[in-house]
Design an enzyme around this catalytic site. Structure first.
Site, PDB file in Angstrom:
ATOM      1  N   ARG A   1       1.055  -1.148  -0.089  1.00 31.68           N
ATOM      2  CA  ARG A   1      -0.212  -0.234  -0.155  1.00 31.68           C
ATOM      3  C   ARG A   1       0.931   1.072   0.152  1.00 31.68           C
ATOM      4  NH1 ARG A   1      -5.039   0.605   4.398  1.00 31.68           N
ATOM      5  NH2 ARG A   1      -3.301   0.470   5.765  1.00 31.68           N
TER       6      ARG A   1
ATOM      7  N   ARG B   1       2.923   4.556   4.621  1.00 32.12           N
ATOM      8  CA  ARG B   1       2.918   4.310   6.331  1.00 32.12           C
ATOM      9  C   ARG B   1       3.818   3.835   7.772  1.00 32.12           C
ATOM     10  NH1 ARG B   1      -3.334   4.280   7.526  1.00 32.12           N
ATOM     11  NH2 ARG B   1      -2.855   3.024   9.204  1.00 32.12           N
TER      12      ARG B   1
ATOM     13  N   ARG C   1      -1.299  -5.402  14.043  1.00 31.94           N
ATOM     14  CA  ARG C   1      -2.306  -4.562  13.993  1.00 31.94           C
ATOM     15  C   ARG C   1      -3.501  -5.827  14.219  1.00 31.94           C
ATOM     16  NH1 ARG C   1      -0.593  -0.974   9.355  1.00 31.94           N
ATOM     17  NH2 ARG C   1      -2.922  -0.345   9.752  1.00 31.94           N
TER      18      ARG C   1
HETATM   19  P1  AMP Z   1      -6.010   3.501  10.890  1.00 34.82           P
HETATM   20  O1  AMP Z   1      -5.740   4.620  10.158  1.00 34.82           O
HETATM   21  O2  AMP Z   1      -7.169   3.201  11.349  1.00 34.82           O
HETATM   22  O3  AMP Z   1      -5.733   2.000  10.885  1.00 34.82           O
HETATM   23  O4  AMP Z   1      -5.342   3.682  12.134  1.00 34.82           O
HETATM   24  C1  AMP Z   1      -4.498   3.645  12.660  1.00 34.82           C
HETATM   25  C2  AMP Z   1      -3.560   4.317  13.660  1.00 34.82           C
HETATM   26  O5  AMP Z   1      -4.217   5.030  14.498  1.00 34.82           O
HETATM   27  C3  AMP Z   1      -4.145   2.516  14.577  1.00 34.82           C
HETATM   28  O6  AMP Z   1      -2.981   1.239  14.537  1.00 34.82           O
HETATM   29  C4  AMP Z   1      -4.259   2.712  16.052  1.00 34.82           C
HETATM   30  O7  AMP Z   1      -2.346   3.170  16.744  1.00 34.82           O
HETATM   31  C5  AMP Z   1      -4.218   4.306  15.867  1.00 34.82           C
HETATM   32  N1  AMP Z   1      -5.930   4.921  16.374  1.00 34.82           N
HETATM   33  C6  AMP Z   1      -6.959   5.144  14.851  1.00 34.82           C
HETATM   34  N2  AMP Z   1      -8.131   5.311  15.365  1.00 34.82           N
HETATM   35  C7  AMP Z   1      -7.638   4.671  17.024  1.00 34.82           C
HETATM   36  C8  AMP Z   1      -8.729   4.216  17.904  1.00 34.82           C
HETATM   37  N3  AMP Z   1      -9.964   4.670  17.231  1.00 34.82           N
HETATM   38  N4  AMP Z   1      -8.870   3.581  19.127  1.00 34.82           N
HETATM   39  C9  AMP Z   1      -7.218   3.724  19.678  1.00 34.82           C
HETATM   40  N5  AMP Z   1      -6.132   3.806  18.289  1.00 34.82           N
HETATM   41  C10 AMP Z   1      -6.688   4.808  17.293  1.00 34.82           C
END
Ligand code: AMP
Length: 218
Positions: A127, A161, A172
Site C-alpha cells: 500500500r 505508512r 495490528r
Molecule cells: P487507521 O488509520 O484507522 O488504520 O489507524 C492507524 C492507527 O491509529 C491505529 O493502528 C491506532 O494506533 C491509531 N488509532 C486509530 N483509531 C483509533 C482508535 N479508535 N482507538 C485507538 N487507536 C486508534
C-alpha cells in the site's frame, strides 16, 4: 445517517469511507487520519499518539475518545457522519453510545467489511498513500500509479505508512481480533451490523455497501 465502518486493517475502510461519505453527503471521520494530522502538525496529542501508532497498538481511550467526540461535535456532523476506525474497542463503543444518547441520536448501521487474512497482509505490504489526501490510495502491484511514487489524482508524494510494515501489520491484526472484533457482537446485539465482502474492485465494494446500507435503512 450515522454509520460505523469496521473491518481489519487493509480491508479498504479508508477508500470505501471516502466514496460512501460522498454518496451519502456526510463527513468521513477517521481517527487514524486525525492522529496522523496531529503528528504532522507536532501537537501534544500527536506526540502522545505516535509511539502507539508506530507499534500498531491502540492509542489510549482517554486520548482517543475526546478527540473523536470533538470532531463529531463539529457543525458539519450534525446531520450524520461516517466513522472510520472508531470505535475500536468495546469501551469506545460504549462511550459513543452514551454520547449519542445524550444528544438524542443513534447509529443507523455498522458496516462490517470482510476480507481474508492473507489478502490483508498482501494489500497492506504494497500500500502507498498520498501525503495530500489519504483517500488517494495505491498499491505497488494491484493499483500502481502511472509514475512511481507520485499520486495520479493530485501529483502528491506517495509514501508507505510507518505502521504498514509486516511486523506492525501482524500486531495490528492481533489488536483487531482481540480488541476490535468484539464490537461486532456488541453492535449485533443492537441489530445494527451489516456484513459485506470487501473483495473485488473498489467500485463493486462501494455498490455492495450502498445496497446493504439502503436495505438496513428499511
Ligand atoms: P487507521 O488509520 O484507522 O488504520 O489507524 C492507524 C492507527 O491509529 C491505529 O493502528 C491506532 O494506533 C491509531 N488509532 C486509530 N483509531 C483509533 C482508535 N479508535 N482507538 C485507538 N487507536 C486508534
Amino acid at each position: 445517517m450515522r454509520i460505523v465502518l469496521v473491518g481489519p486493517p487493509g480491508a479498504g475502510k479508508g477508500t470505501q469511507a471516502a466514496f460512501l461519505a460522498k454518496n451519502l453527503s456526510i463527513p468521513h471521520i477517521s481517527t487514524g487520519d486525525l492522529f496522523r494530522a496531529n503528528i504532522s502538525q507536532g501537537t501534544e496529542l500527536g506526540k502522545k499518539a505516535k509511539a502507539y501508532m508506530d507499534a500498531g497498538d491502540l492509542v489510549p481511550d482517554e486520548v482517543t475518545i475526546g478527540m473523536a467526540k470533538d470532531r463529531m461535535e463539529q457543525a458539519d456532523a450534525v446531520n450524520g457522519f461516517l466513522l472510520d476506525g472508531f470505535p475500536r474497542n468495546v469501551s469506545q463503543a460504549e462511550a459513543l453510545d452514551s454520547m449519542l444518547q445524550g444528544a438524542d441520536m443513534k447509529l443507523d448501521a455498522v458496516l462490517d467489511l470482510e476480507v481474508p487474512e492473507d489478502e490483508v497482509v498482501k494489500r497492506i505490504a504494497g500500500r502507498r498513500i498520498c501525503r495530500n489526501d489519504s483517500a488517494h490510495v495505491f498499491h505497488v502491484s494491484y493499483k500502481a500509479p502511472k509514475t512511481e511514487g507520485v499520486c495520479d489524482a493530485c501529483g502528491g508524494e506517495l509514501y508507505q505508512r510507518p505502521d504498514d510494515t509486516e511486523d506492525t501489520v501482524r500486531n495490528r491484526l492481533d489488536v483487531y481480533h482481540t480488541q476490535t472484533e468484539p464490537i461486532i457482537d456488541y453492535y449485533k446485539a443492537q441489530g445494527l451490523v451489516v456484513t459485506i465482502s470487501a473483495l473485488g474492485e473498489v467500485q463493486d465494494v462501494t455498490r455492495r455497501a450502498m445496497g446493504a446500507l439502503n436495505k438496513s435503512e428499511g
